[in-house]
Every structure is written in structure tokens, then in C-alpha cells.
Design a protein around this motif. Structure first.
Motif, PDB file in Angstrom:
ATOM      1  N   VAL A 183     -43.033 -22.802  63.131  1.00 36.59           N
ATOM      2  CA  VAL A 183     -42.406 -21.488  63.233  1.00 36.59           C
ATOM      3  C   VAL A 183     -41.591 -21.390  64.523  1.00 36.59           C
ATOM      4  O   VAL A 183     -40.456 -20.906  64.527  1.00 36.59           O
ATOM      5  CB  VAL A 183     -43.468 -20.370  63.171  1.00 36.59           C
ATOM      6  N   ALA A 184     -42.187 -21.860  65.623  1.00 36.26           N
ATOM      7  CA  ALA A 184     -41.473 -21.817  66.899  1.00 36.26           C
ATOM      8  C   ALA A 184     -40.158 -22.591  66.819  1.00 36.26           C
ATOM      9  O   ALA A 184     -39.094 -22.096  67.213  1.00 36.26           O
ATOM     10  CB  ALA A 184     -42.359 -22.367  68.013  1.00 36.26           C
ATOM     11  N   ALA A 185     -40.215 -23.808  66.303  1.00 40.45           N
ATOM     12  CA  ALA A 185     -39.016 -24.637  66.220  1.00 40.45           C
ATOM     13  C   ALA A 185     -37.941 -23.977  65.367  1.00 40.45           C
ATOM     14  O   ALA A 185     -36.748 -24.015  65.703  1.00 40.45           O
ATOM     15  CB  ALA A 185     -39.374 -26.011  65.663  1.00 40.45           C
ATOM     16  N   ARG A 186     -38.358 -23.343  64.272  1.00 42.65           N
ATOM     17  CA  ARG A 186     -37.398 -22.679  63.388  1.00 42.65           C
ATOM     18  C   ARG A 186     -36.818 -21.414  64.012  1.00 42.65           C
ATOM     19  O   ARG A 186     -35.832 -20.871  63.513  1.00 42.65           O
ATOM     20  CB  ARG A 186     -38.058 -22.361  62.050  1.00 42.65           C
ATOM     21  N   ALA A 187     -37.470 -20.930  65.073  1.00 48.73           N
ATOM     22  CA  ALA A 187     -36.951 -19.772  65.796  1.00 48.73           C
ATOM     23  C   ALA A 187     -36.206 -20.181  67.067  1.00 48.73           C
ATOM     24  O   ALA A 187     -35.845 -19.325  67.883  1.00 48.73           O
ATOM     25  CB  ALA A 187     -38.099 -18.820  66.147  1.00 48.73           C
ATOM     26  N   GLY A 188     -36.014 -21.477  67.245  1.00 50.08           N
ATOM     27  CA  GLY A 188     -35.311 -21.961  68.420  1.00 50.08           C
ATOM     28  C   GLY A 188     -36.151 -21.969  69.674  1.00 50.08           C
ATOM     29  O   GLY A 188     -35.622 -21.970  70.793  1.00 50.08           O
ATOM     30  N   VAL A 189     -37.479 -22.009  69.512  1.00 51.64           N
ATOM     31  CA  VAL A 189     -38.416 -22.006  70.635  1.00 51.64           C
ATOM     32  C   VAL A 189     -39.037 -23.389  70.769  1.00 51.64           C
ATOM     33  O   VAL A 189     -39.377 -24.032  69.761  1.00 51.64           O
ATOM     34  CB  VAL A 189     -39.518 -20.936  70.421  1.00 51.64           C
ATOM     35  N   ARG A 190     -39.230 -23.858  71.970  1.00 51.80           N
ATOM     36  CA  ARG A 190     -39.816 -25.178  72.223  1.00 51.80           C
ATOM     37  C   ARG A 190     -41.262 -25.215  71.722  1.00 51.80           C
ATOM     38  O   ARG A 190     -42.107 -24.427  72.166  1.00 51.80           O
ATOM     39  CB  ARG A 190     -39.796 -25.473  73.724  1.00 51.80           C
ATOM     40  N   PRO A 191     -41.603 -26.139  70.816  1.00 59.88           N
ATOM     41  CA  PRO A 191     -42.997 -26.284  70.381  1.00 59.88           C
ATOM     42  C   PRO A 191     -43.893 -26.679  71.561  1.00 59.88           C
ATOM     43  O   PRO A 191     -43.436 -27.292  72.528  1.00 59.88           O
ATOM     44  CB  PRO A 191     -42.931 -27.392  69.331  1.00 59.88           C
ATOM     45  N   LEU A 192     -45.181 -26.350  71.461  1.00 57.63           N
ATOM     46  CA  LEU A 192     -46.100 -26.580  72.571  1.00 57.63           C
ATOM     47  C   LEU A 192     -47.057 -27.743  72.333  1.00 57.63           C
ATOM     48  O   LEU A 192     -47.980 -27.946  73.111  1.00 57.63           O
ATOM     49  CB  LEU A 192     -46.892 -25.303  72.860  1.00 57.63           C
ATOM     50  N   GLY A 193     -46.849 -28.503  71.283  1.00 49.73           N
ATOM     51  CA  GLY A 193     -47.698 -29.678  71.055  1.00 49.73           C
ATOM     52  C   GLY A 193     -48.980 -29.384  70.319  1.00 49.73           C
ATOM     53  O   GLY A 193     -49.988 -30.076  70.514  1.00 49.73           O
ATOM     54  N   LEU A 194     -48.980 -28.377  69.453  1.00 52.79           N
ATOM     55  CA  LEU A 194     -50.166 -28.059  68.651  1.00 52.79           C
ATOM     56  C   LEU A 194     -50.410 -29.143  67.610  1.00 52.79           C
ATOM     57  O   LEU A 194     -49.471 -29.680  67.026  1.00 52.79           O
ATOM     58  CB  LEU A 194     -49.983 -26.710  67.961  1.00 52.79           C
ATOM     59  N   THR A 195     -51.674 -29.458  67.394  1.00 52.74           N
ATOM     60  CA  THR A 195     -52.052 -30.471  66.401  1.00 52.74           C
ATOM     61  C   THR A 195     -53.102 -29.899  65.467  1.00 52.74           C
ATOM     62  O   THR A 195     -54.084 -29.306  65.906  1.00 52.74           O
ATOM     63  CB  THR A 195     -52.620 -31.732  67.080  1.00 52.74           C
ATOM     64  N   ALA A 196     -52.883 -30.079  64.164  1.00 49.22           N
ATOM     65  CA  ALA A 196     -53.860 -29.660  63.156  1.00 49.22           C
ATOM     66  C   ALA A 196     -54.800 -30.824  62.852  1.00 49.22           C
ATOM     67  O   ALA A 196     -54.377 -31.984  62.785  1.00 49.22           O
ATOM     68  CB  ALA A 196     -53.153 -29.217  61.888  1.00 49.22           C
ATOM     69  N   PHE A 294     -46.333 -14.294  75.975  1.00 52.30           N
ATOM     70  CA  PHE A 294     -44.916 -14.459  75.684  1.00 52.30           C
ATOM     71  C   PHE A 294     -44.435 -15.834  76.122  1.00 52.30           C
ATOM     72  O   PHE A 294     -44.873 -16.359  77.151  1.00 52.30           O
ATOM     73  CB  PHE A 294     -44.099 -13.379  76.388  1.00 52.30           C
ATOM     74  N   ASP A 295     -43.534 -16.387  75.342  1.00 49.47           N
ATOM     75  CA  ASP A 295     -42.952 -17.672  75.682  1.00 49.47           C
ATOM     76  C   ASP A 295     -42.225 -17.580  77.024  1.00 49.47           C
ATOM     77  O   ASP A 295     -41.594 -16.570  77.338  1.00 49.47           O
ATOM     78  CB  ASP A 295     -41.977 -18.104  74.584  1.00 49.47           C
ATOM     79  N   ARG A 296     -42.291 -18.651  77.788  1.00 44.45           N
ATOM     80  CA  ARG A 296     -41.701 -18.678  79.121  1.00 44.45           C
ATOM     81  C   ARG A 296     -40.175 -18.625  79.075  1.00 44.45           C
ATOM     82  O   ARG A 296     -39.532 -18.050  79.960  1.00 44.45           O
ATOM     83  CB  ARG A 296     -42.155 -19.951  79.826  1.00 44.45           C
ATOM     84  N   ASP A 297     -39.567 -19.204  78.035  1.00 46.58           N
ATOM     85  CA  ASP A 297     -38.119 -19.376  78.008  1.00 46.58           C
ATOM     86  C   ASP A 297     -37.386 -18.445  77.042  1.00 46.58           C
ATOM     87  O   ASP A 297     -36.202 -18.169  77.233  1.00 46.58           O
ATOM     88  CB  ASP A 297     -37.768 -20.829  77.655  1.00 46.58           C
ATOM     89  N   VAL A 298     -38.071 -18.003  75.983  1.00 48.03           N
ATOM     90  CA  VAL A 298     -37.401 -17.213  74.956  1.00 48.03           C
ATOM     91  C   VAL A 298     -37.981 -15.799  74.938  1.00 48.03           C
ATOM     92  O   VAL A 298     -39.140 -15.617  74.554  1.00 48.03           O
ATOM     93  CB  VAL A 298     -37.541 -17.870  73.565  1.00 48.03           C
ATOM     94  N   PRO A 299     -37.224 -14.808  75.333  1.00 52.54           N
ATOM     95  CA  PRO A 299     -37.728 -13.428  75.345  1.00 52.54           C
ATOM     96  C   PRO A 299     -38.106 -12.960  73.937  1.00 52.54           C
ATOM     97  O   PRO A 299     -37.494 -13.364  72.938  1.00 52.54           O
ATOM     98  CB  PRO A 299     -36.541 -12.616  75.888  1.00 52.54           C
ATOM     99  N   GLY A 300     -39.128 -12.123  73.883  1.00 57.50           N
ATOM    100  CA  GLY A 300     -39.505 -11.513  72.618  1.00 57.50           C
ATOM    101  C   GLY A 300     -40.260 -12.410  71.661  1.00 57.50           C
ATOM    102  O   GLY A 300     -40.517 -12.012  70.518  1.00 57.50           O
TER     103      GLY A 300
END
Length: 348
Positions: A183-196, A294-300
């Protein structure tokens, strides 16, 4: 559970739209929980959220007595001491016990035991339904079959594209579980390395059946746990963690066989049947702590992700903490002593 409980905690203080990818909420990890509440589960960084959630769960009638005994063999003595040391400065009550007093038919090499009396059954379905109902009372709108396609932020407003249509919002909360990085990547936000990770569960019928009063039993080395269920059945897990892409998880035959083999090395009961099996996903950040903020780089863009296997038992307190962060309001007194910085996305 993450999205529903946060929506319930926010209530009428904001206009909310909850977008659910499936036909009904709770299909994946929430609907496949092992359904117990343990203050030690997840370690000392998770314990404050679990403990703070206890009174809410108790008041809602979502907990029932169970108890837990962590067991080990002579070779596990160091792990036992380390476990006690981890929670020595907490309010969690742990007692050394003879595990054979709690597990009839326990094989003789299992000589070490630590009792966690506060461990309880948790009614996951009722808690989830109550959270959804509370969110709706607060004015939240739920849209199902709304798989996330992408989002763009323009002039302080997110334009959100889903398979159920397009929507707009000033704040986008990512409570997508195993799909949170996607979801983050599709919103232009840097993924945080989550693993399922896939976790297997089987329901056993044994001979003899699970005795009345049997507590939750957990291997201190993390190789299995089992707990009684109605009708003398057992729920058993091999405590597996198999990395996987986000998916509709299903159990593997080898993991079911491993679970049964490990169980048969603990007790002298006969496994009469594996009545059913299932698997769920547990999603962790690299440091295995949840992410709220909140994400450090992308507001909202607000992260509510990485709840691992403790998302249900921590939901009430985590939702209160996250609600204060997303609204920019003082925390509820129940979580005021919990430092949200340890769960901030800024740590990555």
C-alpha cells in the motif's frame, strides 16, 4: 483488527472511511488468530500495550480464564532464567512451577516450568465485531471489495483509487497488515521492510482428550504451543515462521506433520485425528515492533502496521495510542505512560 480498532478509538472526532479489500472485514490474520491473551507474548516492548489492553478486554467480556505454563527441559535452563529476567521489572506475575502438575502425561524430560496465571482466552470475533460497531456508531463508513490500487496526494488531499471506486481524504492510514508495504509503495511512500510470515495451526482430537483445566502450554524454546478448546480438543502450532509474500495463507503438510511430531514428544497422549488445519500471516517490521505514526517523508500518510502475532491482544491500547497520534491530541490516560517513540516509523 488494526483498522477497525483504530476507527473505533477515533470515533466521531474525525470523518472516516474504512476501505476493506475483501468481501468482509477480518478475513486474513484477524480471522485466524490463536485467540489467547498473554502479557509476555511479543516480549517486554510489547507487554505495556498488552497489559494496558487487559482492563478494556475484561470490561468488554472478551477474556476468559486460561493461564499459561512455559515449559522446558534441562537444556533450556538458561532460556528460562532469561525469560524471568525479561519481565522482572514489569507487573507481570510469573512463578516457577512443576509442569507435570499442570499437564497429565507430560514426558519426564520436561522438568522446568514457569506459570503465567494472567494468560486468558480472547474472544476475537466479538472484539472485532464490537470495534466495527463502535466505529460505525462514530460515523465511519465501511466499503468492502475495495482493494487498494494507488493514491496520489495533491494540495494536501489524497486521491485514493480502489476497485470499488475513487475516494478522497486528508489523511491516509495504512492498516493493511501483510500488504502494508505494498500500500505504501502504491501511494508513493518508501516501504519500511515489513515481512509476512506464515504460522500454522491444527486442531487435534487426542486420546485421552485434553483434561479440564489444562492451561495454554508454550515451549520456552519457541518450538510449539497448544491450548485446550471446547469438546476436549486442542489447538496446536509448531510455532513456524515461514517468510511469504502477502497471500491467502494455507497450511503445508510438512508443517502439520512437524506440529504433531513435536506434540508427541511432549505428552504420552495419542493423536487420534487432525480434525482441521489452517494458516495465517504474522507481519513484522525488521525490529519486530509495531509501527504507529506519520511517515517521516510523506505528509498525511499514517502507519498502523507490523503488529506481528500480538495485534489482537494489544488492539485496545494500540488503537488509543495511534488515535492520539493521528489526531494530534493528548493520549488517553490508559496509555499515557507508554512512550509512542519506540513504535515510530522514524526509527527506520
Amino acid at each position: 483488527m488494526a483498522g477497525a480498532s483504530l476507527a473505533a478509538a477515533i470515533g466521531s472526532r474525525a470523518s472516516m472511511l474504512v476501505l476493506e479489500a475483501e468481501a468482509s472485514p477480518g478475513y486474513h490474520a484477524t480471522g485466524r488468530s490463536a485467540a489467547f491473551w498473554s502479557e509476555t507474548y511479543g516480549g517486554p516492548d510489547i507487554q505495556p500495550l498488552t497489559t494496558a489492553s487487559g482492563p478494556f478486554l475484561q470490561a468488554g467480556g472478551h477474556l476468559a480464564p486460561l493461564g499459561s505454563v512455559h515449559i522446558g527441559r534441562a537444556a533450556d535452563a538458561v532460556a528460562m532464567e532469561a525469560f524471568l529476567a525479561e519481565f522482572a521489572d514489569s507487573d507481570v506475575v510469573l512463578d516457577r512451577v512443576d509442569p507435570a502438575a499442570f499437564v497429565p502425561g507430560l514426558r519426564p524430560e520436561w522438568t522446568l516450568g514457569i506459570r503465567e496465571a494472567s494468560c486468558a482466552y480472547i474472544d476475537v470475533a466479538a472484539l472485532h465485531a464490537e470495534s466495527i460497531a463502535a466505529a460505525r456508531r462514530g460515523g465511519a463508513t465501511f466499503v468492502t471489495d475495495a482493494a487498494f490500487v494507488g493514491a496520489i496526494r495533491t494540495a494536501g488531499v489524497w486521491s485514493i483509487d480502489t476497485k470499488a471506486g475513487s475516494f478522497q481524504a486528508r489523511t491516509l492510514v495504512d492498516a493493511a497488515g501483510a500488504w502494508a508495504d505494498d500500500v505504501a509503495a502504491r501511494a508513493g511512500v518508501r516501504p519500511l521492510g515489513l515481512t509476512a510470515y506464515r504460522r500454522t495451526m491444527v486442531q487435534l482430537r487426542t486420546d485421552p482428550g485434553a483434561p479440564e483445566g489444562l492451561p495454554h502450554i508454550a515451549d520456552i524454546a519457541g518450538r510449539f504451543y497448544f491450548k485446550p478448546e471446547p469438546g476436549g480438543r486442542l489447538w496446536l502450532s509448531p510455532h513456524d515462521e515461514t517468510p511469504t509474500d502477502p497471500c491467502d495463507a494455507a497450511p503445508e503438510e510438512i508443517d502439520i506433520a512437524i506440529a504433531v511430531d513435536r506434540f508427541e514428544h511432549v505428552v504420552d497422549w495419542r493423536v487420534a485425528a487432525v480434525e482441521r488445519s489452517w494458516a495465517g500471516l504474522r507481519t513484522f517490521a525488521p525490529d519486530r515492533l509495531p509501527i504507529y505514526g506519520f511517515d517521516r517523508d510523506v505528509p498525511g500518510f499514517f502507519w498502523c502496521a507490523g503488529q506481528g502475532g500480538f495485534g489482537i491482544q494489544t488492539a485496545p491500547a494500540a488503537a488509543l495510542l495511534a488515535a492520539s497520534l493521528v489526531l494530534g491530541t493528548p493520549p488517553d490516560p490508559a496509555v499515557a505512560a507508554i512512550d509512542p517513540a519506540r513504535y515510530s516509523p522514524d526509527r527506520f
